[in-house]
Design an enzyme around this catalytic site. Sequence first.
Site, mmCIF file in Angstrom:
data_model
loop_
_atom_site.group_PDB
_atom_site.id
_atom_site.type_symbol
_atom_site.label_atom_id
_atom_site.label_comp_id
_atom_site.label_asym_id
_atom_site.label_seq_id
_atom_site.Cartn_x
_atom_site.Cartn_y
_atom_site.Cartn_z
ATOM 1 N N HIS A 187 0.855 -1.185 0.000
ATOM 2 C CA HIS A 187 0.000 0.000 0.000
ATOM 3 C C HIS A 187 0.891 1.235 0.000
ATOM 4 C CE1 HIS A 187 -3.133 2.866 1.200
ATOM 5 N NE2 HIS A 187 -4.003 1.948 0.826
ATOM 6 N N ASP A 195 -7.734 -5.256 0.171
ATOM 7 C CA ASP A 195 -8.159 -6.116 -0.927
ATOM 8 C C ASP A 195 -7.853 -7.593 -0.681
ATOM 9 O OD1 ASP A 195 -9.020 -3.938 -2.609
ATOM 10 O OD2 ASP A 195 -6.904 -3.471 -2.890
#
Length: 370
Positions: A253, A307
């Site tokens: 991320h 996710d």
Amino acid sequence: MELKKGLEDVAIKETSITFIDGELGRLYYRGYSVYDLASFSNFEEVAYLIWYGKLPTRKELEDFRKLMAEERKVPDHISSFVRQVSRNANPMDVLRTAVSMMGLEDSRDGDTIQKAIKITSKMPTIVAQIQRTRRGQDLVEPDPNLSHAENFLFMLHGEKPSSTDVRSMDVSLTLHVDHEMNASTFACLVVASTLSDIYSSVVAGISALKGPLHGGANSEALKQFLEIGSPDNVEKYVLSRLSSGQRLMGFGHRVYKTMDPRAKILREYAKQLSTEKGLGELFEIAQRVEEIGIKILGNRGIYPNVDFYSGLVFYALGFDPDVFPTIFASARVVGWTAHVDEYLKDNKLIRPKAIYVGDLGRRYVPIDER
């Protein structure tokens, strides 16, 4: 002039909506920890919090829920459009166009949040219609007596969902509501800064979220687990993928340097749903990928993101993998519209610079001499 590729670490506005502590893995909506909101709150209450900046009273929440329920139904011509194109089209393209069609019927003038409520209430109806059309099933009308999450699943399956399914769906939507200045939120603000309308901004957000590096990553993570097939294949798969220079989907991320707090929360719901739905082996594969991935990538600050487990949750709830990004959009629209409303209170046209690296003073050559 300093070049900031991807606008990394470039701030474009002040906000009181969301705060992320990437080093410690913390996320707050309007100052409230997502751990608390996921444990004690619900999607409608969080949407109210994001839009209005405070938690509602019981009466305010009841009125707000009623308003959202009244806005769920989609005009017949939009439902007809969804039925005509959904079988072969990308679900995000269908959702994007349906939202654009909604904007044709709504005046450009008016309160941003009131329009946001309309869009947010209708998007799950459109998403459910997309999947049911693709499966050759009749459309299910929304039930105003159900909560937002419960009605979403009811329209998807045509029957009342279990309490576990409803809670899992509600928490999943809550955790996707906002995430500060991500690519899709920025896309919304670029459009809004020109003083375009909120529907155009949301269409831009959906378009940005469609990309596999943003909203499409949840379906790719799930497909990764399905491709592995067995817990025994995990280590070989992960090592092969990383050694060939490929990404481990659901890992990494731009902001978090430790595990995404949303992934931690969703892991528990993925575990519970997988056990109930007979998907225990799939969850075991995901857990094994997480363990090996962290062992290899953790020292570089690369950990599972939202996710990683959200796709498994959506799959267990009965959504098709290529529909996952539309669920993401159905929640994130709350954050998109809240940021637009906040930005427009002190609007400035977004117009960044580019650093020119080409030639100057080139002589024009007539076409017959080239």
